[in-house]
Design a protein around this motif. Structure first.
Motif, short mmCIF file in Angstrom:
data_model
loop_
_atom_site.label_atom_id
_atom_site.label_comp_id
_atom_site.label_asym_id
_atom_site.label_seq_id
_atom_site.Cartn_x
_atom_site.Cartn_y
_atom_site.Cartn_z
N TRP A 424 0.84 -1.21 0.00
CA TRP A 424 0.00 0.00 0.00
C TRP A 424 0.86 1.25 0.00
O TRP A 424 1.76 1.40 0.84
CB TRP A 424 -0.92 -0.02 1.21
N THR A 425 0.59 2.18 -0.93
CA THR A 425 1.35 3.43 -1.02
C THR A 425 0.53 4.65 -0.66
O THR A 425 1.03 5.78 -0.70
CB THR A 425 1.92 3.60 -2.44
N GLY A 426 -0.75 4.45 -0.34
CA GLY A 426 -1.59 5.57 0.07
C GLY A 426 -1.42 5.89 1.54
O GLY A 426 -0.61 5.26 2.25
N PRO A 427 -2.16 6.85 2.07
CA PRO A 427 -2.06 7.21 3.48
C PRO A 427 -2.66 6.14 4.39
O PRO A 427 -3.51 5.35 3.98
CB PRO A 427 -2.85 8.51 3.57
N GLY A 428 -2.23 6.12 5.64
CA GLY A 428 -2.81 5.23 6.63
C GLY A 428 -2.50 3.76 6.37
O GLY A 428 -1.45 3.40 5.85
N ILE A 429 -3.45 2.92 6.74
CA ILE A 429 -3.31 1.46 6.66
C ILE A 429 -4.38 0.90 5.75
O ILE A 429 -5.53 1.34 5.79
CB ILE A 429 -3.47 0.83 8.06
N LYS A 430 -4.01 -0.08 4.93
CA LYS A 430 -4.99 -0.81 4.12
C LYS A 430 -4.89 -2.28 4.49
O LYS A 430 -3.80 -2.84 4.63
CB LYS A 430 -4.69 -0.62 2.64
N ARG A 431 -6.03 -2.92 4.68
CA ARG A 431 -6.09 -4.35 4.93
C ARG A 431 -6.96 -4.98 3.85
O ARG A 431 -7.96 -4.39 3.42
CB ARG A 431 -6.66 -4.67 6.31
N ASN A 432 -6.61 -6.17 3.42
CA ASN A 432 -7.26 -6.81 2.28
C ASN A 432 -8.32 -7.82 2.67
O ASN A 432 -8.47 -8.86 2.01
CB ASN A 432 -6.20 -7.45 1.38
N THR A 433 -9.05 -7.54 3.72
CA THR A 433 -10.15 -8.40 4.14
C THR A 433 -11.15 -7.59 4.96
O THR A 433 -10.79 -6.57 5.57
CB THR A 433 -9.63 -9.58 4.98
N GLY A 434 -12.38 -8.05 4.96
CA GLY A 434 -13.39 -7.45 5.81
C GLY A 434 -13.53 -8.14 7.15
O GLY A 434 -14.27 -7.69 8.02
N TYR A 435 -12.80 -9.27 7.33
CA TYR A 435 -12.82 -9.93 8.62
C TYR A 435 -11.91 -9.18 9.59
O TYR A 435 -10.90 -8.58 9.20
CB TYR A 435 -12.36 -11.38 8.49
N GLY A 436 -12.25 -9.26 10.88
CA GLY A 436 -11.56 -8.45 11.87
C GLY A 436 -12.30 -7.12 12.01
O GLY A 436 -12.93 -6.64 11.06
N GLU A 437 -12.25 -6.56 13.19
CA GLU A 437 -13.01 -5.33 13.46
C GLU A 437 -12.06 -4.17 13.76
O GLU A 437 -12.26 -3.38 14.68
CB GLU A 437 -13.99 -5.61 14.61
N HIS A 438 -11.03 -4.08 12.92
CA HIS A 438 -9.98 -3.08 13.13
C HIS A 438 -10.50 -1.64 13.00
O HIS A 438 -10.15 -0.77 13.80
CB HIS A 438 -8.85 -3.31 12.13
N VAL A 439 -11.34 -1.38 11.99
CA VAL A 439 -11.80 -0.01 11.80
C VAL A 439 -12.76 0.41 12.92
O VAL A 439 -12.74 1.57 13.36
CB VAL A 439 -12.46 0.17 10.41
#
Length: 464
Positions: A424-439
């Protein structure tokens, strides 16, 4: 000891401090106590510490395009008037008369050079300046100083992509800094054409007995609920493939409580399904030259479907028919979860359209947006009923006495890779799944930081 001294409190921790301590401890284990969802003291602190101290969305410029235009809105529980003055400036004014406190504006929107208090007639211009007091000589003998007696003005007002934000805190960080990656994502959502987007009409407004945090957290990216709560929309062929929602979801965490979730449509549907599935005659008018490499990848392959800009502005965009089997439209809705009291909000929902669209297309997109996410929308009805149950749990004597917490531990033992995307080169963090309740956890951790008076949380970085 004097009589006065005998009444001084002896405890060093207030009940609110105890609740916040409880939240802090629970978040260490990815839990959230129910206490915060329907509590008078928590609500009052939120109004004071969050809504009067942060940037809050108040209107879109397309709602006040001409001099004299105004809309009445709220910052927390405070009514404000958002105006366009004769010089084209945008003003956010307190809607309380400086004489006796009566609301000087009684209508939702309109065009006027003046606001006249219905109680005693004190009159203000569109910049909030006091310009008239009835029976001046007999009542006061001299002009009242406008510097002392004009309407209060929000000390900070700024815009991003036509979205007007205001802060009642003069020391708030600049809007660009506050938004951070959320501003970057907002550019990718509504900045695809030089003319941008505009509101298709006034906002829907209706009350829901739910906590504003529940709605904001859900729109941060709760895709886990789609194939359960919204299964009925698949049965009537309004949506399809909901069981894949987590597998193809993409999470974007930007810090400061701002979070978005998108979907890998070109992977799930077909390689040509770019730009949210907009039809060619609309997509061909977009100008993507201002987007950076990461934004281009996002809008073409993994565009945001939902998102929340802290504290209470959320977004949703997806391609859907207005009626089962009908023509497809890409719905764009921004909504605001206006706090009213403990466990109750007023939901404001705007349908957005591209300014270059034909009147027929605008009507089609508006009707479709209302069908799925209007006050009687097929998705909206599902969500609001579920959210109301959370507020009831928050007020439950049994739940509070038992120390009930809500579970945000999904994915702790999952085999699905939930780590930040190293490419990922954009700002912040990117995760490649909808599992997990990180956001969702990122939202509540920032909520706690602000409630503790610690201000803006650091920008999201890899490894959080």
């Amino acid at each position: 000891m004097t009589q006065t001294e005998s009444f001084r409190p002896t405890t060093v921790s207030t009940r609110l401090d105890e609740i916040l301590d409880k939240v802090e401890a629970a978040l260490e284990d990815d839990l959230v106590p129910v206490d915060i969802f329907n509590d008078q003291e928590v609500f009052e602190a939120e109004v004071d510490r969050i809504f009067t101290n942060n940037w809050v969305f108040v209107a879109h410029e397309s709602e006040i395009p001409n001099p004299g235009d105004f809309v009445q809105r709220r910052i927390g529980i405070d009514p404000v008037i958002v105006t366009r003055d004769g010089q084209g400036g945008i003003n956010v004014l307190s809607n309380y008369c400086r004489h006796r406190g009566t609301q000087v504006c009684q209508t939702d929107s309109g065009n006027s050079r003046f606001f006249k208090c219905p109680y005693h007639g004190w009159t203000y211009n569109s910049r909030g300046q006091l310009i008239g007091t009835p029976h001046l000589q007999d009542a006061y003998g001299e002009l009242l100083d406008p510097d002392d007696w004009s309407l209060m003005r929000a000390p900070k007002v700024d815009t991003r992509q036509g979205f007007i934000f205001a802060s009642l805190n003069a020391d708030v960080p600049p809007l660009e800094e506050y938004l951070g990656g959320a501003g970057w994502m907002l550019d990718a959502i509504v900045g695809l054409h030089p003319q941008g987007m505009r509101v298709a009409g006034p906002p829907d407004r209706y009350r829901v007995k739910a906590d504003w945090k529940t709605a904001a957290e859900n729109f941060s990216g709760d895709v886990y609920h789609l194939d359960v709560l919204h299964w009925g929309t698949e049965e009537i062929h309004v949506s399809q493939g909901l069981q894949m929602s987590c597998e193809i979801a993409r999470r974007y965490e930007f810090g400061n409580g701002h979070n978005f979730t998108g979907h890998a449509w070109t992977k799930a549907i077909h390689p040509g399904y770019v730009l949210w599935g907009y039809p060619e005659h609309i997509a061909s008018q977009f100008d993507l030259s201002g987007l950076d490499e990461a934004q281009l990848h996002v809008v073409n392959h993994e565009p945001p479907t939902v998102g929340t800009i802290f504290p209470n502005l959320s977004f949703i965009r997806f391609n859907t028919p207005a009626v089962p089997g009908g023509p497809m439209s890409v719905v764009t809705s921004f909504r605001q979860w206006q706090p009213i009291g403990p466990g109750e909000i007023e939901l404001w929902s705007w349908q957005f359209v591209w300014d270059f669209m034909s009147e027929e297309e605008i009507e089609q997109h508006y009707v479709t947006g209302e069908f799925v996410f209007g006050s009687a929308g097929v998705f909206e009805q599902d969500d609001t009923v579920a959210w109301e149950g959370i507020a009831k749990a928050g007020a439950s004597p049994w739940a509070r006495k038992a120390g009930m917490s809500l579970n945000f531990q999904q994915g702790r033992n999952s085999a699905v890779d939930q780590s930040p995307d190293p490419t990922w080169t954009g700002p912040g963090i990117k995760r490649n799944t909808g599992y997990g309740e990180h956001v969702q956890l990122a939202f509540y951790r920032h909520w706690l930081d602000v409630m503790r008076g610690e201000g803006a949380a650091p920008t999201a970085t890899e490894g959080n």
